[in-house]
Design a protein around this motif. Structure first.
Motif, PDB file in Angstrom:
ATOM      1  N   GLU A  74       0.858  -1.186   0.000  1.00  0.00           N
ATOM      2  CA  GLU A  74       0.000   0.000   0.000  1.00  0.00           C
ATOM      3  C   GLU A  74       0.895   1.236   0.000  1.00  0.00           C
ATOM      4  N   PRO A  75       0.978   1.975  -1.118  1.00  0.00           N
ATOM      5  CA  PRO A  75       1.888   3.115  -1.218  1.00  0.00           C
ATOM      6  C   PRO A  75       1.709   4.175  -0.124  1.00  0.00           C
ATOM      7  N   LEU A  76       0.486   4.348   0.375  1.00  0.00           N
ATOM      8  CA  LEU A  76       0.256   5.365   1.397  1.00  0.00           C
ATOM      9  C   LEU A  76       0.973   5.058   2.709  1.00  0.00           C
ATOM     10  N   LEU A  77       1.492   3.853   2.874  1.00  0.00           N
ATOM     11  CA  LEU A  77       2.264   3.504   4.072  1.00  0.00           C
ATOM     12  C   LEU A  77       3.724   3.945   3.983  1.00  0.00           C
ATOM     13  N   HIS A  78       4.205   4.242   2.783  1.00  0.00           N
ATOM     14  CA  HIS A  78       5.615   4.644   2.652  1.00  0.00           C
ATOM     15  C   HIS A  78       5.805   6.020   3.285  1.00  0.00           C
ATOM     16  N   PRO A  79       6.734   6.153   4.236  1.00  0.00           N
ATOM     17  CA  PRO A  79       6.895   7.429   4.944  1.00  0.00           C
ATOM     18  C   PRO A  79       7.410   8.575   4.066  1.00  0.00           C
ATOM     19  N   GLY A  80       8.006   8.275   2.934  1.00  0.00           N
ATOM     20  CA  GLY A  80       8.528   9.325   2.060  1.00  0.00           C
ATOM     21  C   GLY A  80       7.810   9.408   0.732  1.00  0.00           C
ATOM     22  N   LEU A  81       6.548   8.985   0.692  1.00  0.00           N
ATOM     23  CA  LEU A  81       5.817   8.946  -0.576  1.00  0.00           C
ATOM     24  C   LEU A  81       5.768  10.310  -1.258  1.00  0.00           C
ATOM     25  N   GLU A  82       5.422  11.342  -0.515  1.00  0.00           N
ATOM     26  CA  GLU A  82       5.336  12.672  -1.113  1.00  0.00           C
ATOM     27  C   GLU A  82       6.701  13.139  -1.632  1.00  0.00           C
ATOM     28  N   THR A  83       7.767  12.794  -0.936  1.00  0.00           N
ATOM     29  CA  THR A  83       9.114  13.151  -1.397  1.00  0.00           C
ATOM     30  C   THR A  83       9.418  12.442  -2.717  1.00  0.00           C
ATOM     31  N   CYS A  84       9.055  11.178  -2.825  1.00  0.00           N
ATOM     32  CA  CYS A  84       9.247  10.428  -4.070  1.00  0.00           C
ATOM     33  C   CYS A  84       8.479  11.083  -5.214  1.00  0.00           C
ATOM     34  N   ILE A  85       7.238  11.440  -4.951  1.00  0.00           N
ATOM     35  CA  ILE A  85       6.403  12.070  -5.976  1.00  0.00           C
ATOM     36  C   ILE A  85       7.005  13.408  -6.394  1.00  0.00           C
ATOM     37  N   ARG A  86       7.336  14.222  -5.423  1.00  0.00           N
ATOM     38  CA  ARG A  86       7.868  15.560  -5.706  1.00  0.00           C
ATOM     39  C   ARG A  86       9.156  15.487  -6.528  1.00  0.00           C
ATOM     40  N   SER A  87      10.099  14.658  -6.113  1.00  0.00           N
ATOM     41  CA  SER A  87      11.383  14.606  -6.809  1.00  0.00           C
ATOM     42  C   SER A  87      11.235  14.026  -8.217  1.00  0.00           C
ATOM     43  N   SER A  88      10.372  13.041  -8.372  1.00  0.00           N
ATOM     44  CA  SER A  88      10.200  12.463  -9.705  1.00  0.00           C
ATOM     45  C   SER A  88       9.497  13.446 -10.642  1.00  0.00           C
ATOM     46  N   LYS A  89       8.473  14.126 -10.159  1.00  0.00           N
ATOM     47  CA  LYS A  89       7.751  15.093 -11.000  1.00  0.00           C
ATOM     48  C   LYS A  89       8.669  16.218 -11.468  1.00  0.00           C
ATOM     49  N   GLN A  90       9.585  16.652 -10.620  1.00  0.00           N
ATOM     50  CA  GLN A  90      10.519  17.718 -10.999  1.00  0.00           C
ATOM     51  C   GLN A  90      11.435  17.290 -12.133  1.00  0.00           C
ATOM     52  N   ALA A  91      11.738  15.996 -12.205  1.00  0.00           N
ATOM     53  CA  ALA A  91      12.662  15.494 -13.222  1.00  0.00           C
ATOM     54  C   ALA A  91      11.958  14.976 -14.479  1.00  0.00           C
ATOM     55  N   MET A  92      10.654  14.762 -14.408  1.00  0.00           N
ATOM     56  CA  MET A  92       9.929  14.182 -15.538  1.00  0.00           C
ATOM     57  C   MET A  92       9.515  15.262 -16.535  1.00  0.00           C
ATOM     58  N   PRO A  93       9.339  14.868 -17.798  1.00  0.00           N
ATOM     59  CA  PRO A  93       8.942  15.850 -18.809  1.00  0.00           C
ATOM     60  C   PRO A  93       7.510  16.341 -18.608  1.00  0.00           C
ATOM     61  N   GLU A  94       7.249  17.514 -19.134  1.00  0.00           N
ATOM     62  CA  GLU A  94       5.897  18.073 -19.074  1.00  0.00           C
ATOM     63  C   GLU A  94       4.937  17.126 -19.788  1.00  0.00           C
ATOM     64  N   GLY A  95       3.771  16.928 -19.203  1.00  0.00           N
ATOM     65  CA  GLY A  95       2.781  16.043 -19.786  1.00  0.00           C
ATOM     66  C   GLY A  95       2.859  14.614 -19.270  1.00  0.00           C
ATOM     67  N   SER A  96       3.907  14.282 -18.544  1.00  0.00           N
ATOM     68  CA  SER A  96       4.024  12.949 -17.956  1.00  0.00           C
ATOM     69  C   SER A  96       3.210  12.912 -16.660  1.00  0.00           C
ATOM     70  N   TRP A  97       3.039  11.725 -16.107  1.00  0.00           N
ATOM     71  CA  TRP A  97       2.233  11.624 -14.893  1.00  0.00           C
ATOM     72  C   TRP A  97       2.824  10.639 -13.898  1.00  0.00           C
ATOM     73  N   VAL A  98       2.458  10.877 -12.618  1.00  0.00           N
ATOM     74  CA  VAL A  98       2.827   9.996 -11.506  1.00  0.00           C
ATOM     75  C   VAL A  98       1.528   9.563 -10.849  1.00  0.00           C
ATOM     76  N   GLY A  99       1.430   8.273 -10.567  1.00  0.00           N
ATOM     77  CA  GLY A  99       0.221   7.764  -9.929  1.00  0.00           C
ATOM     78  C   GLY A  99       0.496   6.479  -9.180  1.00  0.00           C
ATOM     79  N   PHE A 100      -0.517   5.989  -8.508  1.00  0.00           N
ATOM     80  CA  PHE A 100      -0.435   4.712  -7.811  1.00  0.00           C
ATOM     81  C   PHE A 100      -1.829   4.179  -7.536  1.00  0.00           C
ATOM     82  N   GLN A 101      -1.879   2.905  -7.195  1.00  0.00           N
ATOM     83  CA  GLN A 101      -3.119   2.249  -6.798  1.00  0.00           C
ATOM     84  C   GLN A 101      -3.134   2.136  -5.286  1.00  0.00           C
ATOM     85  N   SER A 102      -4.310   2.305  -4.684  1.00  0.00           N
ATOM     86  CA  SER A 102      -4.429   2.281  -3.229  1.00  0.00           C
ATOM     87  C   SER A 102      -5.748   1.646  -2.820  1.00  0.00           C
TER      88      SER A 102
END
Length: 139
Positions: A74-102
């Motif tokens: 369950e991704p919501l249990l990871h203590p650094g989930l928001e950090t993972c999302i933030r850092s990946s979004k900053q490096a990904m191209p415009e129009g790309s997406w980050v998501g997960f199942q919960s």
């Protein structure tokens, strides 16, 4: 129609994968009997992906169309989930997406805001039942 050769197929592929699936945690807050984690005699060990391992993936982010942050856990249990999302979004191209199942049990208004502020684009909710009776049977 001419036959496609292996080299034709290889040339038609993008030079790199466009989607990356990353299991940030193998922990879960539920014990669903139909889950692969609960089946068989061998149990999947519980644990969270270390920040330095996630950071090692950074060179792949600029080439991705999508980053999916889930697997068995369950991704919501990871203590650094928001950090993972933030850092990946900053490096990904415009129009790309980050998501997960919960399973959604740990999602509330504050956490939803936090995820959106981090840059989360998509969340897929897993629904096990459409009535309280069926839910009780499944659980």
């Amino acid at each position: 129609m001419p036959k496609m050769t292996l080299s034709d197929a290889a040339r038609s592929l993008p030079p790199h994968p466009s989607r990356l699936f990353v299991e940030v945690t193998s922990r879960c807050n539920l014990r669903c009997p139909m889950c692969v984690k609960q089946s068989g005699s061998q149990r999947t060990p519980d644990g969270d992906m270390a920040p330095e391992i996630f950071e090692a993936l950074t060179p792949t982010f600029p080439k991705l169309d999508a980053l999916i942050l889930n697997g068995i856990g369950e991704p919501l249990l990871h203590p650094g989930l928001e950090t993972c999302i933030r850092s990946s979004k900053q490096a990904m191209p415009e129009g790309s997406w980050v998501g997960f199942q919960s399973n959604g049990h740990l999602l509330d208004t504050a956490r939803g805001r936090s995820l959106l502020e981090a840059g989360l684009d998509r969340i897929f909710l897993s629904v096990d039942a459409t009535s309280p009776e069926l839910f009780h049977t499944v659980r």
